[in-house]
Structures are given as C-alpha cells and as structure tokens.
Design a protein around this motif. Structure first.
Motif, PDB file in Angstrom:
ATOM      1  N   PRO A 193       0.831  -1.220   0.000  1.00 33.42           N
ATOM      2  CA  PRO A 193       0.000   0.000   0.000  1.00 33.42           C
ATOM      3  C   PRO A 193       0.855   1.255   0.000  1.00 33.42           C
ATOM      4  CG  PRO A 193      -0.782  -1.595   1.625  1.00 33.42           C
ATOM      5  CD  PRO A 193       0.535  -2.111   1.129  1.00 33.42           C
ATOM      6  N   ASP A 194       0.282   2.347  -0.497  1.00 34.55           N
ATOM      7  CA  ASP A 194       1.028   3.603  -0.584  1.00 34.55           C
ATOM      8  C   ASP A 194       1.490   4.102   0.773  1.00 34.55           C
ATOM      9  OD1 ASP A 194       0.699   3.586  -3.299  1.00 34.55           O
ATOM     10  OD2 ASP A 194      -1.069   4.882  -3.286  1.00 34.55           O
ATOM     11  N   ASP A 195       0.706   3.793   1.843  1.00 32.40           N
ATOM     12  CA  ASP A 195       1.065   4.287   3.170  1.00 32.40           C
ATOM     13  C   ASP A 195       1.824   3.242   3.984  1.00 32.40           C
ATOM     14  OD1 ASP A 195      -0.999   2.512   3.476  1.00 32.40           O
ATOM     15  OD2 ASP A 195      -2.205   3.766   4.805  1.00 32.40           O
ATOM     16  N   THR A 196       2.507   2.302   3.291  1.00 26.60           N
ATOM     17  CA  THR A 196       3.264   1.269   4.006  1.00 26.60           C
ATOM     18  C   THR A 196       4.306   1.897   4.926  1.00 26.60           C
ATOM     19  OG1 THR A 196       2.955  -0.324   2.219  1.00 26.60           O
ATOM     20  CG2 THR A 196       4.773  -0.724   3.731  1.00 26.60           C
ATOM     21  N   VAL A 197       4.994   2.912   4.438  1.00 24.31           N
ATOM     22  CA  VAL A 197       6.005   3.603   5.243  1.00 24.31           C
ATOM     23  C   VAL A 197       5.537   5.028   5.500  1.00 24.31           C
ATOM     24  CG1 VAL A 197       8.407   4.331   5.420  1.00 24.31           C
ATOM     25  CG2 VAL A 197       7.852   2.209   4.234  1.00 24.31           C
ATOM     26  N   ASN A 198       5.318   5.349   6.764  1.00 22.04           N
ATOM     27  CA  ASN A 198       5.041   6.729   7.146  1.00 22.04           C
ATOM     28  C   ASN A 198       6.389   7.371   7.448  1.00 22.04           C
ATOM     29  OD1 ASN A 198       4.479   9.120   8.648  1.00 22.04           O
ATOM     30  ND2 ASN A 198       2.452   8.329   9.153  1.00 22.04           N
ATOM     31  N   TRP A 199       6.947   8.067   6.455  1.00 27.50           N
ATOM     32  CA  TRP A 199       8.315   8.583   6.583  1.00 27.50           C
ATOM     33  C   TRP A 199       8.441   9.594   7.717  1.00 27.50           C
ATOM     34  CZ3 TRP A 199      11.918   5.881   4.475  1.00 27.50           C
ATOM     35  CH2 TRP A 199      11.665   5.148   3.314  1.00 27.50           C
ATOM     36  N   ARG A 200       7.389  10.310   8.014  1.00 28.53           N
ATOM     37  CA  ARG A 200       7.461  11.290   9.106  1.00 28.53           C
ATOM     38  C   ARG A 200       7.680  10.585  10.443  1.00 28.53           C
ATOM     39  NH1 ARG A 200       2.731  15.711  10.648  1.00 28.53           N
ATOM     40  NH2 ARG A 200       3.837  16.705  12.363  1.00 28.53           N
ATOM     41  N   ASP A 201       6.905   9.496  10.669  1.00 25.95           N
ATOM     42  CA  ASP A 201       7.084   8.741  11.911  1.00 25.95           C
ATOM     43  C   ASP A 201       8.420   8.007  11.922  1.00 25.95           C
ATOM     44  OD1 ASP A 201       4.651   9.621  12.718  1.00 25.95           O
ATOM     45  OD2 ASP A 201       3.578   7.758  12.311  1.00 25.95           O
ATOM     46  N   PHE A 202       8.812   7.469  10.770  1.00 27.33           N
ATOM     47  CA  PHE A 202      10.061   6.713  10.687  1.00 27.33           C
ATOM     48  C   PHE A 202      11.256   7.598  11.030  1.00 27.33           C
ATOM     49  CE2 PHE A 202      13.642   4.882   8.295  1.00 27.33           C
ATOM     50  CZ  PHE A 202      13.633   3.587   8.795  1.00 27.33           C
ATOM     51  N   THR A 203      11.274   8.820  10.480  1.00 30.88           N
ATOM     52  CA  THR A 203      12.403   9.716  10.750  1.00 30.88           C
ATOM     53  C   THR A 203      12.347  10.288  12.163  1.00 30.88           C
ATOM     54  OG1 THR A 203      11.144  11.535   9.748  1.00 30.88           O
ATOM     55  CG2 THR A 203      12.683  10.363   8.343  1.00 30.88           C
ATOM     56  N   TRP A 204      11.110  10.419  12.722  1.00 32.66           N
ATOM     57  CA  TRP A 204      10.993  10.971  14.071  1.00 32.66           C
ATOM     58  C   TRP A 204      11.750  10.117  15.086  1.00 32.66           C
ATOM     59  CZ3 TRP A 204       9.494  15.130  16.724  1.00 32.66           C
ATOM     60  CH2 TRP A 204       9.286  14.985  18.102  1.00 32.66           C
ATOM     61  N   HIS A 205      11.630   8.796  14.969  1.00 34.11           N
ATOM     62  CA  HIS A 205      12.257   7.911  15.942  1.00 34.11           C
ATOM     63  C   HIS A 205      13.753   7.738  15.693  1.00 34.11           C
ATOM     64  CE1 HIS A 205       8.416   7.039  17.700  1.00 34.11           C
ATOM     65  NE2 HIS A 205       7.929   6.702  16.526  1.00 34.11           N
ATOM     66  N   LEU A 206      14.245   8.235  14.540  1.00 34.77           N
ATOM     67  CA  LEU A 206      15.688   8.200  14.276  1.00 34.77           C
ATOM     68  C   LEU A 206      16.337   9.563  14.483  1.00 34.77           C
ATOM     69  CD1 LEU A 206      15.861   5.998  11.066  1.00 34.77           C
ATOM     70  CD2 LEU A 206      16.789   5.442  13.297  1.00 34.77           C
ATOM     71  N   ARG A 207      15.526  10.533  14.856  1.00 39.40           N
ATOM     72  CA  ARG A 207      16.048  11.895  14.975  1.00 39.40           C
ATOM     73  C   ARG A 207      17.076  11.993  16.085  1.00 39.40           C
ATOM     74  NH1 ARG A 207      12.167  16.779  16.586  1.00 39.40           N
ATOM     75  NH2 ARG A 207      12.468  15.792  18.603  1.00 39.40           N
ATOM     76  N   GLN A 208      18.164  12.622  15.757  1.00 37.78           N
ATOM     77  CA  GLN A 208      19.212  12.869  16.747  1.00 37.78           C
ATOM     78  C   GLN A 208      19.183  14.352  17.089  1.00 37.78           C
ATOM     79  OE1 GLN A 208      23.116  11.577  15.587  1.00 37.78           O
ATOM     80  NE2 GLN A 208      24.139  12.948  16.989  1.00 37.78           N
TER      81      GLN A 208
END
Length: 620
Positions: free
Chosen positions: A202-217
């Motif tokens: 599906p198009d929303d398989t990866v929510n990039w905003r949430d994915f990058t939030w948890h990797l934010r330094q």
C-alpha cells in the motif's frame, strides 16, 4: 543510411509537423546552451535532406535552438535522405518516451565523476546546470540505507527534509529501524533489514514522518546559542559543521547537550545584559514570576519599570526571554496556567490502516447497492420514506434553491420525468419503488471521504435494508495485510483462534480457518453503526437538556428583574456540537469600577447568576 555531417545550425529548417508545439521557455534554452558550451552537443539532431538540398529537422529542435543561443557556427547532425513515412512517429516517440534519471542514478554518476574522473563540484555544477545545494542534496543519498534508496528510485521515498534527518543517523540505526518495521513482511529466513518496497505494498506502508521521528538525533546549533567562543571553550563545546544545512545560516552544531546547556546557563547567570533578570522555572520548565514582579502581556503598554528576564527552555535548550513589570509588592494574581511540555509519545498503529478503511468503504458501498436492488420488488413504502429522509442528512447531499450540476442529479431528474411526465404523479407503486431505490443507490455510499462520503446515514441505511447479508468474504490476503499486529491479534481471537508469534502467521491461520467460508470483521459490517449512532443521539439529547436548563435559569433571573442577554443569543454563540460542558467560561478580569467606559458584560453577569456561585468575577 544516415550520414554524420557538420552544418551551420542557422541553416536548418524547422519541421512544420513538430509534435512539440509548445515553445520551451527562454530559461530552459539558456540552461541547455550553457550545458552545450561546457560539454558539447552530446546527441546530434536528426535531419532529412529535401529536394533542394536544404535540411529539415526531424528530431532536435530544442538542441538546435540552444546551439544557436550558445553561438555555435557548426554542429554535427545525422542526415537521412530517405522519406519512409516514419518521421512523425520518430519525432513524437523521441519526446514522449524520454525519461529522466532517478536521483540515486544521478548521485552514482556524480560520485563517479568526482572520484574517478576528478571533476570538481564547480565543474559539475556548470556542466550539469545544477546548484551546489542540489549536489549537497544528492550527497545525502550516500548516507541512506539501501532499501530507502530503492524507495526513492521507485518514487516512494522520503522528501528532502526527511532525508536530512535520516542522514544524521548511522546506517546501522536505519537498518535496525527498517528491520523492525518489516519483520512480519518477509519470508522465514530472510533479513527484514533488506526488505524492498514493491508495487503490491500500500502507498502508506512507510510513514516517513514517523520513521524519521524515531531516528532523529538532537543537535544543538550555534545559531541558538547566546554564549560566545570563550564560554564554548570553557564548557567543552566543540562545534561540527553541518554540510547539509541551509545556506546563509550558522550551521555549526554540537551533540553534547550537557556542555551546551552548561554554557547557556553560564550566560544567563553571569553574562546576560546588565539590569536584566535571571528567571527560575518550575518542574515543567515554565518561567516563575519573581517576587514583586508581574508578567507583561502583549496588550499592556510599556513602562519604565519593565525589565527583561531570561530563562533556559529545558526542551530546546534555547534561552527565552520575556518582560516583567516591577510592582513593589506581591500581588494576588494567580500564576499562569502551566502546560507540561513533553515529547510526543511513539505513535501506535491503528488496528486497520487508512488503506484498509478505504477498502472497507468500497466493499460496504457495493453491499449497500446490492441490498437496495434486492428490494426493488417489495420494499416497504415507509422504509423508502425513511431512507430518503436519511439521504437528506447524508454528508454528500446538499439542497440548493437552484439547479445543481452534481453527478447524482441525472438519476433524480430521470425519476421526476417518469413519475411526473405531465405534472401529475403517475401512481404506479412499482415505478415509484424502483426510482426511489435507484436514486438512493445513485448517491448514497460508504466511501471514506470528507467531501463525497455519505457517512453515518449510509451505514444506518444499510442496517435498514439488511446490507450485512450482501457483504462479501473479506478473508483476503491484501485486506488482512492492512491490519497492524495488535489488530490482527484481536481479529483472530474474535474468530476463536489463539494468537501466534507474528502477524504473518496469524493471517495464514485466519485464512486457513475461514477456508471457503465467509468472514467479515465486526468493524467492517453495518451493524456496528447502531451502537455508535445510539451513543451520539444520547450525547446530543444530554447537551440539549443542559441548554434547556440553562435557558430556564436565565429566564427565571430575568423575571426577577436582572437585565441579562437573550438566552437565544447565548445559544447561537455556542457551538452545539462542542457541547455546553466543553466550554467552561473563563474568569474575566476587569479594570477598576471608577473607569466608566469599562463595565462587566451583561452576558457574564447573567451566566454568574445562573451558575449559582460557580463563576466568580474578580476585580484586581
């Protein structure tokens, strides 16, 4: 056979049948001309020799125009003398099937030209007609996990801002987060860190905003620092240049929050401007009012006793400031409301994704249409009337006093033409029933849409016409993939199965248990709407009862001689959907009574009287 020939580009004749009729902009021609000056004409235009010896362009009008703009007096062209009737096809295909390079391919090409061929960034910018910032953006790709690069190649990757955040984390951290996300999407024995998105996802398989939030330094930038280099050296702050930062800003940063905080606190304590205050904060980081001072709000005028106070925001480590006014003694004014500032919690996935909800909406719509069609012979007239009343309350139904151009208008107009051919109703029960059902089926739907979906009205209509019996089997792999792990766990438990280790195993177990049978989750059916609607009705009735009680109290006070606002006016001001108890009235401070132009609003006095002492008006 084509011949390669040197010619003056000014002598070439434009093809009158050139498929690119829209002229390219001057900026585009100039960009290509500068590129030709830097690297030459890579692809010579293709031309055909006419009977008089002149050359007509088949493909390459834009290249020819750019070569003339670049001042070239000779260019190479491919000359053909044969007119085989394929010129138009060649010219159109040359423009239509052209596809630009993906960003990862551009980055690989730039890297090779840098490392193997020795080109400088300045040479690359001139030759490729790109900005230094664009080259920096390509360089970000070198610090991304390979499956993320693949997502960018297929057009489903993160945007530039999210790439910057990802590039600040290590490849190992990105791989670990990727593996956690796709742990249930790979076959046994495969590494989830290497999972690559495909067209079936599906198009929303990866929510990039949430994915990058948890990797934010967290990085602390020099542009947010109040301290100078001396204080930075004293507290061990060592700056690093952010090569991917915005131009024109101080992009130095440090990851040592302790050192950055100590330097900021030192500046507040010892190096802030003379005559200012160092403000203490509460346990939530909000500023506390010093003894003898009041906060200065934006609507207050300036006074000589106003001073600036500084404190450290514990979340951003920025030094914040605000004006305070000396009053000489402690006032009774209460402290401002404290709002706890905490990082947003990790977002939990819903049981069913947005894609799954859209699938449910489409399936429901089909079931509703089938249910309406099934009643075309024996629908109860009163059910039809009730259904039409429901339709008038649908989210996608609007009634205007003029002609409407909406798509659903045709079915209704056809019904009117057949039911009122000469202005009088044709009293044919079967005809009326058929048109009523066709009209309902024409615009009532269960789609998940803010503007075109019918909402709760369609679900209740489905209950009225027993649409649940027309729902198809939803034990389908594509639909079950839209479930999160908690969601599929609850689904298998509701079906009487034991939960398993992975979502993939539970999907397989549910599919096996259903087999050739019929399975529809409770959340997808129509019956669930009854409880939701019943609760909404109760809430509305409770809100109306509260308003009725408030109106009665206000009218009683008015009869006792108290001048107050019209209760109907008060009700119009409030939003009925928000509810009376969702709008607790604020305590309003008023200026001293000796100022005749400032009075307490009558509405506030009336509300104070009606609330029986629960609202107090303070004069400070």
């Amino acid at each position: 056979m084509d011949e390669l020939r040197l010619v003056d580009p000014n002598t070439l004749i434009a093809n009158p049948n050139n498929p690119r009729q829209t002229k390219p902009g001057q900026a585009s021609i100039r960009q290509l001309a500068l590129n030709i000056r830097a690297v030459g004409l890579v692809h010579p235009p293709r031309v055909r020799e006419l009977g008089d010896g002149s050359l007509m362009i088949i493909a390459g009008h834009r290249r020819t125009e750019a070569a003339i703009y670049a001042g070239l007096t000779e260019i190479q062209v491919h000359v053909t003398k044969v007119d085989n009737g394929l010129e138009d096809l060649a010219a159109a295909s040359e423009n239509m099937i052209r596809e630009g390079m993906t960003e990862p391919d551009q980055w690989r090409a730039v890297t090779r030209m840098r490392e193997e061929l020795g080109y400088t960034d300045e040479q690359l910018c001139v030759a490729l007609m790109v900005t230094p910032a664009y080259l920096k953006g390509l360089s970000l790709l070198a610090r991304l996990h390979p499956p993320i690069l693949h997502a960018i190649e297929i057009g489903r990757g993160p945007d530039l801002k999210e790439r910057r955040t990802l590039a600040l984390s290590s490849l190992e951290e990105q791989a670990a987060a990727w593996a956690e996300m796709f742990a249930e999407s790979v076959e046994e024995g495969e590494d989830p860190a290497g999972y690559r998105l495909n067209a079936k996802d599906p198009d929303d398989t990866v929510n990039w905003r949430d994915f990058t939030w948890h990797l934010r330094q967290d990085d602390w930038y020099a542009r947010d620092a109040r301290f100078d280099d001396a204080l930075a050296q004293k507290h061990g702050v060592v700056w690093t240049e952010d090569l991917f930062g915005q131009g024109g800003e101080d992009n130095r940063y440090v990851t040592d929050a302790t050192a950055f905080r100590a330097a900021q606190e030192d500046w507040i304590a010892e190096h802030r401007p003379e005559g200012t205050l160092a403000i203490e904060t509460d346990e939530y980081g909000s500023p506390l009012r010093p003894h003898g001072y009041n906060f200065v709000n934006s609507w207050m005028g300036e006074q000589q006793t106003d001073v600036v106070g500084y404190w450290l925001n514990r979340n951003t480590l920025k030094v914040e400031e605000r004006k305070f006014r000396f009053v000489g003694e402690e006032t009774v004014r209460s402290e401002p409301r404290v709002v706890e500032q905490t990082p947003p919690p990790k977002k939990e996935r819903a049981d069913i994704s947005g894609t799954g909800l859209k699938m449910i909406g489409s399936v429901r719509t089909l079931a509703l249409k089938k249910a309406l069609q099934a009643k075309s012979e024996d629908a109860d007239p009163w059910d039809l009337v009730a259904g039409l009343l429901l339709a008038l309350n649908a989210n996608n139904v609007h009634i205007y006093g003029c002609e409407s151009s909406s798509p659903q208008e045709n079915a209704v107009k056809t019904a009117m033409e057949e039911l009122f051919p000469e202005g009088e109703l044709v009293r044919d029960e079967a005809l009326i029933r058929r048109h009523a059902l066709e009209s309902l089926g024409g615009f009532m739907n269960c789609e998940v849409s803010m503007h075109s979906g019918s909402g709760m009205a369609a679900e209740l209509l489905g209950c009225l016409f027993d649409a649940d019996t027309h729902m198809p089997n939803m034990a389908d792999e594509d639909f079950l993939k839209t479930y999160s792990k908690p969601g599929i766990t609850r689904a298998v438990q509701a079906h009487g199965l034991a939960p398993l280790n992975t979502g993939k195993e539970m999907r397989a177990a549910l599919l096996n248990a259903v087999g050739d049978g019929h399975w529809v989750p409770e959340a997808a059916g129509f019956a669930q709407a009854i409880g939701v609607w019943t609760e909404e009705v109760r809430n509305r009735q409770a809100r109306r009862a509260k308003w009725a009680a408030l109106k009665d109290d206000l009218e009683a006070e008015d009869e006792d001689g108290l001048e107050c606002a019209d209760p109907e006016d008060l009700e119009n001001v409030m939003d009925e959907e928000g509810g009376a108890d969702a709008r607790e009235p604020d305590v309003t401070e008023v200026e001293p009574a000796e100022k005749p132009d400032l009075v307490v609003p009558q509405e506030l006095v009336a509300m104070q009287a009606a609330m029986g002492g629960r609202l107090e008006i303070l004069r400070v």
